[in-house]
Design an enzyme around this catalytic site. Sequence first.
Site, PDB file in Angstrom:
ATOM      1  CE  LYS A  46      -3.852  -2.108   0.866  1.00 43.97           C
ATOM      2  NZ  LYS A  46      -3.368  -3.865   0.972  1.00 43.97           N
TER       3      LYS A  46
HETATM    4  C1  LIG Z   1      -3.418  -4.377  -0.350  1.00 44.38           C
HETATM    5  C2  LIG Z   1      -3.118  -6.604  -0.664  1.00 44.38           C
HETATM    6  C3  LIG Z   1      -3.356  -6.643  -0.855  1.00 44.38           C
HETATM    7  C4  LIG Z   1      -4.084  -7.224  -2.268  1.00 44.38           C
HETATM    8  O1  LIG Z   1      -4.331  -5.942  -3.111  1.00 44.38           O
HETATM    9  P1  LIG Z   1      -5.183  -5.663  -3.636  1.00 44.38           P
HETATM   10  O2  LIG Z   1      -5.357  -4.125  -4.836  1.00 44.38           O
HETATM   11  O3  LIG Z   1      -5.926  -4.646  -3.438  1.00 44.38           O
HETATM   12  O4  LIG Z   1      -6.138  -6.565  -4.819  1.00 44.38           O
HETATM   13  C5  LIG Z   1      -2.475  -8.119  -1.107  1.00 44.38           C
HETATM   14  N1  LIG Z   1      -1.391  -7.898  -0.218  1.00 44.38           N
HETATM   15  C6  LIG Z   1      -1.097  -7.203   0.754  1.00 44.38           C
HETATM   16  C7  LIG Z   1       0.397  -7.219   1.644  1.00 44.38           C
HETATM   17  C8  LIG Z   1      -1.447  -5.706   1.133  1.00 44.38           C
HETATM   18  O5  LIG Z   1      -2.078  -4.998   2.073  1.00 44.38           O
END
Ligand SMILES: *Cc1c(COP(=O)(O)O)cnc(C)c1O
Length: 496
Positions: free
Chosen positions: A112
């Site tokens: 993120k």
């Molecule tokens: C948010 C997240 C995901 C999923 O990503 P999306 O863009 O919501 O599909 C996968 N792994 C981690 C560690 C995340 O924080």
Amino acid sequence: MEILYANTRDTSEKVTASQAILNGLAKDGGLYVPVVIPSLDIPVEELAKMSYQETAYAVMSRFFTDFTEEELKTCIERAYDSKFDTPEIAPLVYADGAYYLELFHGPTIAFKDMALSILPHLLITSARKNHVKNDIVILTATSGDTGKAALAGFANVEGTKIIVFYPKNGVSPIQEKQMVTQKGDNTFVVGITGNFDQAQTGVKKMFSDPELKAELDAAGYQFSSANSINIGRLVPQIVYYVYAYAKMYANGEIGKDDPINVVVPTGNFGNILAAFYAKNMGLPIAKLICASNENKVLYDFFSTGVYDRNREFILTSSPSMDILISSNLERLIYRIAGEDAEKNAELMRELSTDGKYTITSEMREKLDAFYGNYTTEAETAEVIRSLYENTGYVIDTHTAVAAGVYKKYTAETGDRTKTVIASTASPFKFTRSVMDAIDDKYDAMSDFALADELSGIANVKIPRAIEEIRSAQVLHNTVCAPEEMPQTVKSFLHIH
Ligand SMILES: *Cc1c(COP(=O)(O)O)cnc(C)c1O
């Protein structure tokens, strides 16, 4: 060429990039999508010489066409700096037949950060471009991870304040400690005596309260959100796929125009959609492999054409993928519906009333670049253990879902195309699940002892994000009831 953004639910609405970033979501709940996906008209030899920041400029300048070069470069410089623990920003690591693209070197050691470190700068630049005089107040309800990543992104960004609400007894001790130790004069963290849904409902109410809006405006503030469907979060995620491809070319792993596959551990469908956009820009991505955990709504969707959220919600060891409504999928639905906003709006209405919808066979044909599969909890743990035993490389639970699905994909298809696996979190973020997968003798150890142990066996330094919370001081201790949220916001902003 100027790129405008269309609303996926209303053909008549088209806005500029900065307006799309500022609005986040359209008023009717639709998402903003680029009217055309610009092509990446840069030879790979040139891409191969670019730094992460230069690649970011090459990609983002093609999408955010109403930003000046100076504005965009300033945003990029402020985002991808020493907050990341490596100048490469997103290193590529080869292990056991695949290339792991490590997207976890930012301040909260999860992917993120790749988008949330630049969104605040894009947002404040967008506000100024559109003559918004007010300071922007970001309101977020969090069940743990997004809150901290947003706090870290917005901390000390001039012209912004960020207020995060979390369920006081509903996040892990480490997640809570990460948030309540957040530095920055413009950051506020509040525990509410309620659950996540109440926090989220409280935030939504504040967004749509006209009286509160007027009071804020009089004091020089307005609300905004750092929501994951903001186009200002999606476009920065395209960058690392281009960067990874160029790095593979630079390192001689692939030749000119050779295709690669990409595997993405998926929840809200943002990360894999960014890879799809990269493919549409002209990056030679062959297969987009969508990996789910036991909440396998997307696997079922790709195999049947039916999206159905009516099912049990399963708590897994990859919690950031425990999602039954993948919001960003709407952008793909809109596209395979032939950019038909009415058709898309109808399917989304079905989703909200019946919890499901079915796409036409014509639409399904346009999904041929996607492959979906999932792993069980036992398979995920086994992937972590065997990769560690074979190579010494330790991956987190989310990344392990992707690696497990990649194994199933190659077994099924025999496809040997070079493959990049999006590695979305540091194993230090999910230390207990990771260490339990490796050996059950770790069961009895404390979380910090486990981090030391992991550091030893993986031969990786403990990330700053973990070191910091060991010793950091608690800076936020506000607790309120859900109905007191508006009053709490006003007192932070000195509105009486
Ligand atoms: C948010 C997240 C995901 C999923 O990503 P999306 O863009 O919501 O599909 C996968 N792994 C981690 C560690 C995340 O924080």
